[in-house]
Enzyme design. Sequence first.
Site, mmCIF file in Angstrom:
data_model
loop_
_atom_site.group_PDB
_atom_site.id
_atom_site.type_symbol
_atom_site.label_atom_id
_atom_site.label_comp_id
_atom_site.label_asym_id
_atom_site.label_seq_id
_atom_site.Cartn_x
_atom_site.Cartn_y
_atom_site.Cartn_z
ATOM 1 N N CYS A 42 0.563 -1.572 -0.066
ATOM 2 C CA CYS A 42 -0.100 -0.102 0.376
ATOM 3 C C CYS A 42 0.629 0.984 -0.112
ATOM 4 O O CYS A 42 1.394 1.387 -1.381
ATOM 5 C CB CYS A 42 -1.132 0.165 0.718
ATOM 6 S SG CYS A 42 -2.686 1.083 1.289
ATOM 7 N N HIS A 46 -3.716 -5.536 0.223
ATOM 8 C CA HIS A 46 -3.232 -6.087 1.805
ATOM 9 C C HIS A 46 -3.233 -7.190 1.821
ATOM 10 O O HIS A 46 -4.449 -7.395 1.903
ATOM 11 C CB HIS A 46 -4.428 -4.878 2.809
ATOM 12 C CG HIS A 46 -3.208 -3.687 3.171
ATOM 13 N ND1 HIS A 46 -2.481 -3.352 4.053
ATOM 14 C CD2 HIS A 46 -4.087 -2.767 2.736
ATOM 15 C CE1 HIS A 46 -3.042 -1.445 3.902
ATOM 16 N NE2 HIS A 46 -3.826 -1.526 3.049
ATOM 17 N N GLU A 90 -2.050 -9.125 3.811
ATOM 18 C CA GLU A 90 -1.785 -9.537 5.676
ATOM 19 C C GLU A 90 -3.892 -9.580 5.575
ATOM 20 O O GLU A 90 -3.977 -10.287 7.052
ATOM 21 C CB GLU A 90 -0.778 -8.759 6.435
ATOM 22 C CG GLU A 90 -1.878 -7.101 6.500
ATOM 23 C CD GLU A 90 -1.089 -6.238 5.756
ATOM 24 O OE1 GLU A 90 -1.700 -5.197 5.816
ATOM 25 O OE2 GLU A 90 -1.342 -6.609 4.616
ATOM 26 N N SER A 92 2.023 -12.508 38.174
ATOM 27 C CA SER A 92 0.433 -12.304 38.465
ATOM 28 C C SER A 92 -0.416 -13.509 38.568
ATOM 29 O O SER A 92 -1.958 -13.092 38.550
ATOM 30 C CB SER A 92 0.264 -11.113 37.189
ATOM 31 O OG SER A 92 0.179 -11.915 36.062
ATOM 32 N N GLY A 93 -0.395 -14.400 38.144
ATOM 33 C CA GLY A 93 -0.764 -15.701 37.825
ATOM 34 C C GLY A 93 -1.471 -15.493 36.269
ATOM 35 O O GLY A 93 -2.131 -16.368 36.080
ATOM 36 N N GLY A 94 -1.088 -14.757 35.292
ATOM 37 C CA GLY A 94 -1.408 -14.666 34.325
ATOM 38 C C GLY A 94 -0.895 -15.772 33.533
ATOM 39 O O GLY A 94 0.569 -15.846 33.540
ATOM 40 N N VAL A 95 -0.827 -15.700 31.712
ATOM 41 C CA VAL A 95 -0.325 -16.458 30.922
ATOM 42 C C VAL A 95 1.693 -15.719 30.971
ATOM 43 O O VAL A 95 2.231 -16.150 30.884
ATOM 44 C CB VAL A 95 -1.127 -16.762 30.153
ATOM 45 C CG1 VAL A 95 0.048 -17.810 29.021
ATOM 46 C CG2 VAL A 95 -1.779 -17.629 30.003
ATOM 47 N N ASP A 96 1.736 -14.604 30.739
ATOM 48 C CA ASP A 96 2.553 -13.662 30.216
ATOM 49 C C ASP A 96 4.183 -14.223 31.648
ATOM 50 O O ASP A 96 4.397 -14.546 31.263
ATOM 51 C CB ASP A 96 2.620 -12.628 29.813
ATOM 52 C CG ASP A 96 1.748 -12.299 29.193
ATOM 53 O OD1 ASP A 96 1.479 -12.964 28.021
ATOM 54 O OD2 ASP A 96 1.336 -10.741 28.710
ATOM 55 N N SER A 97 3.662 -13.473 33.286
ATOM 56 C CA SER A 97 4.254 -13.753 33.915
ATOM 57 C C SER A 97 4.895 -15.652 34.200
ATOM 58 O O SER A 97 5.893 -15.840 34.618
ATOM 59 C CB SER A 97 3.968 -12.892 34.684
ATOM 60 O OG SER A 97 2.909 -13.706 35.660
#
Length: 510
Positions: free
Chosen positions: A79, A168, A170, A222-227
């Site tokens: 584009c 585009h 993508e 934190s108990g989250g996925v990332d940490s």
Amino acid sequence: MIEKIVILDFGSQYTQLIARRIRELNIYSEIVPYNKAVALDDSVKAIILSGSPFSVTDEKALQVDLMQYIGKRPVLGICYGAQYMAHKLGGKVERSEKREYGKANINKLVHSDPILQGISDSQVWMSHGDTITKLPKNCELLASTESIDVAAYKLDGYDTPVYGLQFHPEVTHSLEGKKILENFAVHIAKCSADWSPASFVEGTVAQLRDQIGDEHVIVGLSGGVDSTVAATLLHQAIGDRLTGIFVNNGLLRKGEFEEVLEIYRELNLNVKGVDASEAFYRELAGVSDPEKKRKVIGRVFIETFEAEAKELENISWLGQGTIYPDVIESISVHGPSVTIKSHHNVGGLPEKLNLKIVEPLRMLFKDEVRRVGRELGIPEHILGRHPFPGPGLGIRILGDLTPEKVTLLQEADAIFIKNLKKFNLYNKVWQAGTVLLPIKSVGVMGDERTYEQAVALRCVNSVDGMTAEWSRLSYDCLAAISSEIINNVKGINRVVYDISTKPPATIEWE
């Protein structure tokens, strides 16, 4: 050495989609601002120029020195990128009388060119107000549409291939767009397509060992996925030289503090749980402004974390679960970004504690973090946990906070989540949460009139939270949730369902 394709970001809303599509081909991609010079070492296999909200004819159009890439690596302009190359290399770009936005069909394809091999006359997605009306010299037209002559082209005369696409590829509406990107990345740029969760784990663990050496790391969990995934990677690299701190800010879901600590014990992570809920409630008393609440929660977290860290010895590093959308947001191509909402992280701690930062996941999107977690053997019930904001229920209680409001919301939220699981919907949606509204409404229970609070249910489907669509829950599920909340949570007599998309709304209400 990991091969990669570098995407120069000119501010398009689709830039992250380009990165995602390349990564889906098992090829690592990295987004950098258009004005940041890219060192063309052996790892860089190709350059992609993204779209942009700007016009190449604007006085303030974003500029880049094309010749630092053309002739040195394969280049693909999408584009704005295609228009910019045509404009700068001797062609002509003009404002269209009518902005072309939406579906179109490419035709007159030159199938013999590598980028269009296996591609048919198919639907693509257009989003542009400019049109390439004249191609540069030594340029071959590869495709058109009914509306525009130049939908794809190739520049000849350089040592490496140069392509431009007006559409585009993508975007999913470009039905064969992923195949076009694969042709460019694999057949033209010669990427080996061997980047995978397994290769990421192997490379990252080795890198962390070299980076950290014999030093110790502290990480806020934190108990989250990332940490959790970040901590597990660090643990694989350095073992018990990693210490985790999990702070209960009093704004977690019902029973979550105890549940998360048990999860970390199962993973054999060295984690200390700290219940600081009273300190958070004390500092949040009377605070109703969303940004102020976030800042108070962030400050008290830092103070709590700092106090715990000072009790430990020989800590040199602070581990963080930063992921790629956070990194991208912090390097806006337009300079300092407008603050939509403050990110809840451990900002300020590295300086206060004189710590170096290590971020094992900073180049991954959320779904990629989950795939890495599976490679690490983290149980699915942890990886499948919905994202939960750092400030927790603090930004799901509109207005000021009290322990009583928190308890009210925890009870309603627990019923919401329980029923999503009961109806086999929990793993089919990306994030769900309950919001306590600062209004009361009239209701009737039995023969009595009530005047109690309302809650809003928020449930969305997304890939990484950058955009989100509201989830189409069944009427039976919504009815069961509403009935159970109203009949069992004293103080709530009305339940509503939020059907806003992001954008323009955000996922959280504050």
